[in-house]
Enzyme design. Structure first.
Site, PDB file in Angstrom:
ATOM      1  N   HIS A 143       0.869  -1.173   0.000  1.00  0.00           N
ATOM      2  CA  HIS A 143       0.000   0.000   0.000  1.00  0.00           C
ATOM      3  C   HIS A 143       0.909   1.228   0.000  1.00  0.00           C
ATOM      4  CE1 HIS A 143      -2.635  -2.994   1.965  1.00  0.00           C
ATOM      5  NE2 HIS A 143      -3.659  -2.273   1.534  1.00  0.00           N
ATOM      6  N   GLU A 273     -10.916  -6.566  -5.043  1.00  0.00           N
ATOM      7  CA  GLU A 273     -10.825  -7.559  -3.972  1.00  0.00           C
ATOM      8  C   GLU A 273     -12.130  -7.601  -3.173  1.00  0.00           C
ATOM      9  OE1 GLU A 273      -8.267  -8.148   0.132  1.00  0.00           O
ATOM     10  OE2 GLU A 273      -7.229  -7.395  -1.652  1.00  0.00           O
ATOM     11  N   HIS A 312     -11.720 -13.498   3.395  1.00  0.00           N
ATOM     12  CA  HIS A 312     -12.902 -12.735   2.997  1.00  0.00           C
ATOM     13  C   HIS A 312     -14.017 -13.666   2.534  1.00  0.00           C
ATOM     14  CE1 HIS A 312     -10.408  -8.834   2.105  1.00  0.00           C
ATOM     15  NE2 HIS A 312     -10.322  -9.253   3.352  1.00  0.00           N
ATOM     16  N   ASP A 337      -5.187 -13.889  -2.486  1.00  0.00           N
ATOM     17  CA  ASP A 337      -4.548 -13.529  -1.223  1.00  0.00           C
ATOM     18  C   ASP A 337      -4.555 -14.767  -0.348  1.00  0.00           C
ATOM     19  OD1 ASP A 337      -3.855 -10.972  -1.822  1.00  0.00           O
ATOM     20  OD2 ASP A 337      -5.324  -9.988  -0.543  1.00  0.00           O
ATOM     21  N   ASP A 348     -11.701 -10.682  10.522  1.00  0.00           N
ATOM     22  CA  ASP A 348     -10.706 -11.033   9.502  1.00  0.00           C
ATOM     23  C   ASP A 348      -9.352 -11.249  10.172  1.00  0.00           C
ATOM     24  OD1 ASP A 348      -9.493 -11.389   7.097  1.00  0.00           O
ATOM     25  OD2 ASP A 348      -9.751  -9.341   6.384  1.00  0.00           O
TER      26      ASP A 348
END
Length: 477
Positions: A143, A273, A312, A337, A348
């Site tokens: 990021h 995503e 997820h 991922d 998560d």
């Protein structure tokens, strides 16, 4: 006397030799207090006690070695490293703190000085590339705000990012590249209502500028993909939300991203995503099917693929295998991922995937997809809160890589054996007939089917053989 002098002379030569040979590249005791000879510009080892990780086979007891992942070994006509395309997630590996919703950070890496300065950012970047090289992978993900500090203005933030990215470009050399980059559009208070779906025009504009820059640096570093994760692109209550308008705004944002990608000559894949909730109650990219529907509605289906995260999938009420298959059959499987969650915990957790059965199911779909390139497996996974040794960073990634490698080997065994495929084929063999072919080609109508129903009478329904399918699957593990 002469003999004694000669022995003394040999001893002195040996001492000099030892001094000379012991002076090599500087090694750092991974301790910020040691200074390591030059702060962020120092170029020694951050992990001096960790060797380059090698494949030693299933019988090895060395926890700093691969037991199942043999990068150059060919499986089904492709090297393991080309099936896997492993990538290190900078934010979890080098910015993960061990904090959770109920506790403060537990990680105190010895190279950290407690700041978010440019000097510290550069130091982390050097540690990142040493880690990548010792682990034997050639990809990483980032990021923008995790690799470089946020500034008081967007110009200052961009300048900070440019400085760190210049160092990363140099450290990459010719072999290492980002699997993907992305912009962090969820942490700063400005994004409390979302980024592309914020009701504030100024936030929409700011987030567009941030994504523009993140796409450009990803392209500059040779990144192969660019990811959009809409952590706050959704709502907490429909009472104060215009969902239709927000979805339209998000589509316009993605259209602008596609246009900018083409403008700068970035040939990478744009990835969405999916995630159902957390931190937002309901996020617009809930799961693979929802995301596919969004892309079709707005005419973006040919411009994007999906980055499926296994944890997820759990939060959306699906298995990782389901989400990957949904993406695959829609032609949208772009990246995975590689993590997992704990079914007893409601958030998560981003754990490293250690379940060989789950990994085998994942790899069955990846093989059917012909691989993931230009995507791969990104370890969007973090150490457990209680794991605090530097060595644990390596152990976790080694275990995750070995688990997926075992999954690949098992999937290959299932495919080469053919029993599971044959079971599935037989289950649908009634459609391998003239009428079945006409149905699948869309060349029948209800009148024709009614006549056949009257002619054939009550149909016979065969067993699904589910337990046999599970037995065959388990035999490969």
């Amino acid at each position: 006397m002469k003999i004694a002098k000669f022995l003394l002379f040999l001893l002195s030569l040996n001492t000099v030799s030892n001094l000379v040979t012991s002076v090599g590249p500087p090694t750092c005791p991974a301790d910020i207090e040691s200074n390591c000879g030059g702060g962020s510009e120092w170029e020694g080892e951050f992990f001096p006690g960790i060797p380059n990780i090698k494949y030693e086979g299933p019988s090895s007891k060395n926890h700093l070695s691969f037991k199942w992942y043999n990068a150059e070994e060919e499986i089904l006509g492709k090297k393991m490293k080309d099936w896997m395309r492993f990538s290190i997630a900078f934010w979890h590996t080098f910015r993960g703190t061990g904090a959770d919703p109920f506790g403060s950070p537990t990680k105190n890496w010895p190279w950290e000085d407690g700041t978010n300065s440019l000097a510290m950012a550069k130091r982390r970047m050097r540690a990142n590339f040493e880690f990548i090289e010792k682990l034997g992978v050639d990809k990483w993900c980032f990021h923008d705000r995790d690799i470089a500090p946020d500034g008081e203005t967007i110009e200052e933030s961009n300048a900070n990012l440019d400085e760190v990215v210049a160092l990363a470009k140099n450290l990459q050399g010719t072999k290492i590249r980002p699997l993907w980059g992305t912009a962090q559009l969820f942490y700063h208070p400005r994004y409390m209502h979302g980024a592309a779906t914020s009701p504030e025009l100024g936030v929409y504009v700011y987030s567009a500028a941030q994504v523009k820059k993140a796409m450009e640096v990803t392209h500059y570093l040779g990144g192969e993909n660019y990811v959009f994760w809409g952590g706050r692109e959704g709502y907490h209550s429909l009472l104060n939300t215009d969902m239709e308008r927000e979805l339209n705004h998000m589509a316009r944002f993605f259209e602008a991203a596609v246009a900018h990608k083409k403008k700068i000559g970035f040939n990478g894949t744009l990835l969405i995503e999916p995630k159902p909730q957390e931190p937002t109650k309901h996020q617009y990219d809930w799961d693979a099917a929802t995301s596919a529907n969004f892309l079709r509605k707005y005419g973006l289906i040919d411009e994007f693929k999906l980055n499926i995260e296994c944890n997820h999938a759990t939060l959306s009420g699906h298995s990782c295998h389901h989400e990957i298959e949904t993406a695959r059959i829609n032609g949208l499987l772009g990246n995975i991922d590689a993590n997992t969650g704990d079914p007893q915990i409601g958030w998560d957790t981003d754990q490293f995937m250690m379940d060989v059965g789950e990994a085998t199911l994942v790899m069955l779909s990846v093989i059917k997809n012909g691989g993931l390139a230009p995507g791969g497996f990104n370890f969007d996974a973090k150490l457990r809160r209680e794991s605090t040794d530097v060595e644990d960073l390596f152990i976790a990634h080694i275990a995750g890589m070995d688990t997926l490698a075992r999954g690949l080997r098992n999937a290959a065994k299932l495919i080469e054996d053919g029993s599971l495929d044959e079971l599935v084929r037989k289950r649908y063999q009634s459609f391998d007939t003239e009428l079945g072919a006409q149905i699948e080609a869309g060349k029948t109508d209800f009148d024709v089917l009614e006549k056949k129903a009257i002619e054939w009478g009550e149909p016979k329904v065969a067993s699904a053989k589910q337990e046999l399918a599970e037995m065959i699957f388990q035999s490969a593990l």
